[in-house]
Design a protein around this motif. Sequence first.
Motif, short mmCIF file in Angstrom:
data_model
loop_
_atom_site.label_atom_id
_atom_site.label_comp_id
_atom_site.label_asym_id
_atom_site.label_seq_id
_atom_site.Cartn_x
_atom_site.Cartn_y
_atom_site.Cartn_z
N HIS A 4 67.76 57.59 57.02
CA HIS A 4 66.81 57.77 58.12
C HIS A 4 65.49 58.36 57.60
N HIS A 38 60.76 59.21 67.79
CA HIS A 38 60.14 58.20 66.92
C HIS A 38 59.38 57.15 67.72
N HIS A 55 59.70 64.89 58.99
CA HIS A 55 59.81 63.80 58.02
C HIS A 55 58.83 63.90 56.86
N HIS A 68 57.33 65.24 65.45
CA HIS A 68 58.53 65.02 64.63
C HIS A 68 58.17 64.70 63.18
N HIS A 123 66.27 61.77 69.83
CA HIS A 123 65.73 61.51 68.50
C HIS A 123 65.02 60.15 68.45
ZN LIG Z 1 63.71 61.38 62.70
#
Ligand SMILES: [Zn+2]
Length: 342
Positions: free
Chosen positions: A253, A162, A175, A171, A158
């Motif tokens: 997050h 990012h 988000h 990803h 993960h």
């Molecule tokens: Zn994330």
Amino acid sequence: MLHAMGTGMGLEFERFVGLLQTDAYIYIVQPLLFHLHLMDYDEDAYDALYWAVVGVLEIAVTFAILRPLEAWRPIEQWEQRRALWPDVWYTWIAKLGIVNALFFVWLQPTINHLETWMTVKNIWTVNLDEIAPGLTDQPLVSFAIYLVVLDFLGYWYHRWQHRFGIWWELHAVHHSQRQMSLWNDDRNHFVDDIVQTAFFTVVSLFIGVQPGQFVVLVAVSNTLQAIQHVNARLPYGWWLERVIVSPSFHRRHHAMEYGHTGTAYGCNFGVLFPWWDMIFRTASWETAVEPTGITDQLDRPEQRGRNYGKGVWAQQWLALCRIKARMTAASAAAVDSRYERS
Ligand SMILES: [Zn+2]
Ligand SMILES: [Zn+2]
């Protein structure tokens, strides 16, 4: 076959799923394949159905528990729920294993080959039983160890999503949802899904996870992750929040500006356990509710906010466009620096 054997609690679960799998196969899938003249894919379809049954059970359980909670104690009130629809699609596509099934039909021979090769050579695999004899006799203990090992890798996986630009663009699909809900977890780029499934399948094979256990590991992990995205006040309390990732920890997050801004920084990357965030100093326990999403989605005076796509296909396509733009910019920068040097 991957799920042909199992141990301990995996076995009970597997037996139950097996019954549903057989019924669904006989009454739905086989007539359909026959009708469409696709009986060549008979066996593959039966195998894929196993994961689909587990997926439907997951959806049923999470929806039955979480949807009433969202209605009862919502964190955010939305004017309209239309933005959730793509996530509902993502959830069904992911949980029915559609993308993964297509991929694995193609990859299965390689995985089978790898599995056989590893068994024959008996090398490269980390066998828990050799490290601590008798441990694997206790399914709960070995289950817990596998869960922790896979979660440790999940944390880094993960973080890298990012950290690296191209990976982030994939990803970012996850988000870009600004209305987090129980459906949010499976909103991912399909390429990212495939890479992730392949990675964790191979790792599980290497560390000797039994297929029966693997199914339960995936089901537990998926259920906990669905809970993390819920739009409901669900306080875990000081202790529990430090044992497993809570909705407010994961919401942090997703918080605009705080949780992540592209590849710059971020907090709370933990998948199931917040321990890795605590150890590697990326944990934030701030509980203030912030708007979620990606910072550049907001309109600014000089520029309109970036459009990440409204529907599933737009979101998938725009991610590929962003990657292409990134690569073009990177190669242009490389050409520039070459000119500067000469
Ligand atoms: Zn994330
Ligand atoms: Zn998330």
